[in-house]
Design a protein around this motif. Structure first.
Motif, PDB file in Angstrom:
ATOM      1  N   ARG A  21       0.829  -1.202   0.000  1.00 43.09           N
ATOM      2  CA  ARG A  21       0.000   0.000   0.000  1.00 43.09           C
ATOM      3  C   ARG A  21       0.866   1.257   0.000  1.00 43.09           C
ATOM      4  N   LEU A  42      -5.937   5.122  -6.654  1.00 44.68           N
ATOM      5  CA  LEU A  42      -5.641   3.816  -6.063  1.00 44.68           C
ATOM      6  C   LEU A  42      -6.782   3.408  -5.152  1.00 44.68           C
ATOM      7  N   PHE A  43      -7.228   2.182  -5.302  1.00 46.74           N
ATOM      8  CA  PHE A  43      -8.324   1.634  -4.491  1.00 46.74           C
ATOM      9  C   PHE A  43      -7.896   0.297  -3.903  1.00 46.74           C
ATOM     10  N   GLN A  44      -8.546  -0.050  -2.778  1.00 48.34           N
ATOM     11  CA  GLN A  44      -8.300  -1.360  -2.161  1.00 48.34           C
ATOM     12  C   GLN A  44      -9.591  -2.160  -2.183  1.00 48.34           C
ATOM     13  N   ASP A  45      -9.467  -3.433  -2.515  1.00 46.88           N
ATOM     14  CA  ASP A  45     -10.631  -4.309  -2.618  1.00 46.88           C
ATOM     15  C   ASP A  45     -11.326  -4.425  -1.263  1.00 46.88           C
ATOM     16  N   MET A  46     -12.664  -4.302  -1.273  1.00 50.98           N
ATOM     17  CA  MET A  46     -13.431  -4.307  -0.017  1.00 50.98           C
ATOM     18  C   MET A  46     -13.568  -5.717   0.554  1.00 50.98           C
ATOM     19  N   SER A  51      -5.826  -7.111  -2.442  1.00 47.48           N
ATOM     20  CA  SER A  51      -6.036  -6.746  -3.837  1.00 47.48           C
ATOM     21  C   SER A  51      -6.251  -5.240  -3.960  1.00 47.48           C
ATOM     22  N   PHE A  52      -5.500  -4.641  -4.890  1.00 54.38           N
ATOM     23  CA  PHE A  52      -5.566  -3.191  -5.128  1.00 54.38           C
ATOM     24  C   PHE A  52      -5.855  -2.962  -6.616  1.00 54.38           C
ATOM     25  N   VAL A  53      -6.418  -1.815  -6.940  1.00 52.62           N
ATOM     26  CA  VAL A  53      -6.564  -1.472  -8.351  1.00 52.62           C
ATOM     27  C   VAL A  53      -6.181  -0.007  -8.566  1.00 52.62           C
TER      28      VAL A  53
ATOM     29  N   LYS B   5     -16.451   1.877  -5.407  1.00 49.61           N
ATOM     30  CA  LYS B   5     -16.038   1.698  -6.806  1.00 49.61           C
ATOM     31  C   LYS B   5     -16.240   0.247  -7.176  1.00 49.61           C
ATOM     32  N   VAL B   7     -15.324  -2.424 -10.352  1.00 51.92           N
ATOM     33  CA  VAL B   7     -14.668  -2.695 -11.633  1.00 51.92           C
ATOM     34  C   VAL B   7     -15.091  -4.100 -12.047  1.00 51.92           C
ATOM     35  N   SER B  90     -15.072  -6.795  -8.730  1.00 45.57           N
ATOM     36  CA  SER B  90     -14.997  -6.588  -7.293  1.00 45.57           C
ATOM     37  C   SER B  90     -15.323  -5.135  -6.972  1.00 45.57           C
ATOM     38  N   THR B  91     -15.543  -4.905  -5.671  1.00 42.02           N
ATOM     39  CA  THR B  91     -15.811  -3.546  -5.218  1.00 42.02           C
ATOM     40  C   THR B  91     -14.602  -3.041  -4.440  1.00 42.02           C
ATOM     41  N   TYR B  92     -14.374  -1.754  -4.511  1.00 45.35           N
ATOM     42  CA  TYR B  92     -13.168  -1.150  -3.968  1.00 45.35           C
ATOM     43  C   TYR B  92     -13.473   0.139  -3.234  1.00 45.35           C
ATOM     44  N   LYS B  93     -12.606   0.457  -2.262  1.00 42.16           N
ATOM     45  CA  LYS B  93     -12.672   1.740  -1.566  1.00 42.16           C
ATOM     46  C   LYS B  93     -11.467   2.574  -1.995  1.00 42.16           C
ATOM     47  N   LEU B  94     -11.696   3.874  -2.158  1.00 40.80           N
ATOM     48  CA  LEU B  94     -10.593   4.754  -2.562  1.00 40.80           C
ATOM     49  C   LEU B  94      -9.553   4.855  -1.463  1.00 40.80           C
ATOM     50  N   ILE B  95      -8.280   4.705  -1.834  1.00 37.01           N
ATOM     51  CA  ILE B  95      -7.193   5.017  -0.910  1.00 37.01           C
ATOM     52  C   ILE B  95      -6.742   6.452  -1.132  1.00 37.01           C
ATOM     53  N   LYS B  96      -6.452   6.778  -2.415  1.00 39.70           N
ATOM     54  CA  LYS B  96      -5.980   8.143  -2.712  1.00 39.70           C
ATOM     55  C   LYS B  96      -6.118   8.407  -4.210  1.00 39.70           C
TER      56      LYS B  96
END
Lengths: 96, 96
Positions: A21, A42-46, A51-53, B5, B7, B90-96
């Protein structure tokens, strides 16, 4: 006109999530200053914190290519390879 | 505050690319009218035309859940399953 969208999913080693991260986050500021960088988030899988995207948009293919050769990304590549288990990445054009 | 989010990458059967594109496109207008739909865009892979990605953002988990139960998505699901080879979502949360 919209740019080139890039979606890059990284699944990292469970024991190195925090480190990954930090390495990913460190790319954000310098990347957003690059020419043609429309979006770089940058996002992190919930469901799976390993897993990041990165969701990116670049004005031109040349801008994206310059990003790929940028100092900050090049110098991070080795450590990224060391903690990445799987990478799914491609570039896309907007349909609608 | 940013939303959730989502994707969703779809790889479809090579012989049904155009059909898939039409089915995916038909989801866009009704979905963008749904409550809590912040972003809902469809892209096609620049290297592999049989690969599409939806990049979505939803205000709340409830809004996303309602979307999943919506009439237009539910009625499209069967045909989508018939032409989809692989789905990575998958679903994601924003980090930055």
């Amino acid at each position: 006109m919209r740019g080139i969208k890039l979606v890059a999913i990284f699944r990292v080693k469970k024991e190195r999530i925090e480190e990954a991260r930090e390495v990913f986050e460190a790319l954000i500021e310098p990347t957003r200053k690059e020419k043609g960088c429309i979006e770089y988030e940058l996002f992190q899988d919930m469901q799976d914190p390993a897993s990041f995207v990165f969701i990116e948009e670049w004005a031109t293919a040349e801008d994206l290519e310059n990003h790929r050769k940028s100092g900050h990304l090049t110098s991070a590549r080795e450590i990224m390879n060391s903690f990445t288990v799987e990478k799914i990445s491609s570039t896309y054009k907007l349909i609608k």
